[in-house]
Design an enzyme around this catalytic site. Sequence first.
Site, PDB file in Angstrom:
ATOM      1  N   GLU A 106     -31.313   0.033 -38.203  1.00  0.00           N
ATOM      2  CA  GLU A 106     -29.916  -0.114 -37.799  1.00  0.00           C
ATOM      3  C   GLU A 106     -29.462  -1.421 -38.425  1.00  0.00           C
ATOM      4  O   GLU A 106     -29.872  -2.495 -37.991  1.00  0.00           O
ATOM      5  CB  GLU A 106     -29.855  -0.127 -36.262  1.00  0.00           C
TER       6      GLU A 106
ATOM      7  N   CYS B 272     -22.665  -5.773 -35.061  1.00  0.00           N
ATOM      8  CA  CYS B 272     -22.643  -4.843 -36.196  1.00  0.00           C
ATOM      9  C   CYS B 272     -21.542  -3.809 -36.021  1.00  0.00           C
ATOM     10  O   CYS B 272     -20.964  -3.334 -36.989  1.00  0.00           O
ATOM     11  CB  CYS B 272     -24.000  -4.166 -36.355  1.00  0.00           C
TER      12      CYS B 272
END
Length: 473
Positions: free
Chosen positions: A231, A265
């Site tokens: 990720e 993010c």
Amino acid sequence: MAIATINPATGETLKTYEPLPDDAVDERIGRAVEAFRAYRLTSPQERAGWLRAAADVLDADTDAVAELMVTEMGKTLAAAKAEVGKCAKGLRYYAEHGPAMLEPRPADAGAVGAEDAYVVHQPIGVVLAVMPWNFPLWQAMRFAAPALMAGNVGLLKHASNVPQTALYIEELFRKAGFPADVFQTLLVGSKAVERVLRDDRVAAATLTGSAPAGQSVASIAGDVLKKTVLELGGSDPYIVMPSADLDRAAEVAVTARCQNNGQSCIAAKRFFVHRDVAEEFTRLFAEKLSALVVGDPMAADTQVGPLATESGREDVERYVQDAVDKGATVVTGGERVDGPGWFYRPTLLTGVTPEMDLYAEEVFGPVAALWTVDSLEEAVEIANSHPYGLGSNLWSEDEQERATFIRDVQAGMAFVNGMVTSYPELPFGGVKQSGYGRELTELGMYEFTNAKTVWIGPRSSQQAEGTTASASE
Ligand SMILES: O=CCCCC(=O)O
């Protein structure tokens, strides 16, 4: 980077740690292997009990662990408490739903000439989790809750600036009653990751972090043929169309960009606003950004705390300066806050062009870049030109626009009239340079299981009986 707690609000070094030497790391991997031997044989119900106990421990420790996170990486106290609550919720979710996710899945036995056929998800062993500092508790829990539920054991290599939170996570699982060494923290620098990942006793790895870190872990894992889930970064688009409730869209835009002091993010980073509403949206957005209270993250009324590291603030400053040098306009913010600590004012930039560094990279701080577009198609095209594809946001009441966005946006997650958020109940992950694999839900749980196909033919005695019976007919 030294393994140390440095308060981002003051710049003061509070505690430093020596990294674990190689032989101590090896010894801990050995303990993880031993723990797995017994832990894999525990029942999902037993594991669910430990997960519930961990949630209870977190509830009791909320204030202490929230303050620890604020001290180590600067998120606001309110955000830190919310993070602890989310972790407890996540642990309870997998305690409640995990056992059903791990039930064997029956297949059509008749179609494959079997008496019985099914798929059973079995744990794969010791999983290395390389985690970042921005959600120091949740990112680790997002991995740990489903992975431990599935019967794996974890080794956490956390970011070097959150060592006390990292140690707390190991203690949390111990306090919850998990068998010894099912979850261990390795206080090591990033150079040690390769050695751990290459160790034959480690089965797989998950990493949340930068794209370069992901490339490095993926290439080592590829070399030794180990499963990884990655990720990585994101530069999520946030598209606002004329039919949107502009005030609400601007309100949520502020949270979407400035959550966690702009360091997420899945923060919305690129704002694409239709020309018909661009002026009004820009006004509302700038007004709300400049009204945010920036300051001491421990204070109850603070909405934006410092950036987590000095170098992180320097990066943000560099991106903004580069954009301004190349013609961008600073509508609000665009500067650090004088004084100690690594504070940066919430910033809105317009007039961003492809030549600017922030166009195709990720700005990890409270800086929003706004584009005016003439259509949804134009917004999606520019959004898709970015190497990342993590989350995406659309504000529109128009059914056709919603459908086009969901179909065409290159992202792992598409949110309409809301902001990208992770939920224990929804899969989480990206495409393109944002990584691969999914976390959370059964999809996340299965990433670290062996989906074993089981085919069972008739018993020999039955075959013999069948043969005798047919012979006598
Ligand atoms: O940097 C990534 C942030 C993810 C936060 C979340 O899972 O909610």
